[in-house]
Design a protein around this motif. Sequence first.
Motif: not given
Length: 191
Positions: A74-86
Motif C-alpha cells: 500500500q505504497s500509496s498511503r505514503g512514507i508514514s506507512h513504510s515507517i509503520h511497517l518497518a
Amino acid sequence: MKLTLILLAAGDSRRFDGNKLFTPFHGKPMYQYIVEEVEKLPDGLFDDKIVVTQYPEIMEDLEKRGYVVVENVQSSRGISHSIHLALEAAASPDGEEASYCFAVCDQPYLKAATIEGLIEGWRNSKRGIGCLCNMGEFGNPAIFSESYRNELLALEGDVGGKRVLRRHIDDLYLHEVDDGLELVDIDVRPV
C-alpha cells in the motif's frame, strides 16, 4: 542499545516519471548505491537490517544480502506507512532498548564514512535523535531512539520522520557533512 537500519524503498516515484530506484545512475540502479555503502561499514554497526519495498527485484536482492524484507503493498498511503511497517518488523521481543536508523534509496552520493560518523556522533551525544545536515538543512539518514517510536507510529500520509525531528530540536544531534551533495536525493529525472 540495539540499532536497526531501515532502508525505505517503497515509493512510487511520482515526481520522477518512472521508477527511480531502478533507473541507471552512472551505470547501476540507483537503489544499489546505499546498499553498497552500507556493505562498507564495520560488521556489527547495525544489529539488524530491514528494507521496506514494493519491488520484487529489491526484495530478492536484499534478502540475499541479509536484510529482513518487509513488503509494502500500500505504497500509496505514503512514507508514514513504510515507517509503520518497518517499526512493526523491528519490534524487539526481549524488550531490549532499540533505536532506528532510517535511510532512503535515492541518495546516490551518500558515503559509508558519513553514515558511520553520524552513528558515532549520535551515540556520543547521548541525544534521542540524530540526522545529517548541511548548512542548516536536515537530511537522511536519521536516527530515532525507542522513546520516539510512538510518535513515528502516529505519522500519517506522506509525512516522514522530519516532522518528529522538528518537534524535538532540543534532543537532536546534527552531524554536519562537508559536501552537501551527499544529502541530495534524486526526485526528478535528470534532463
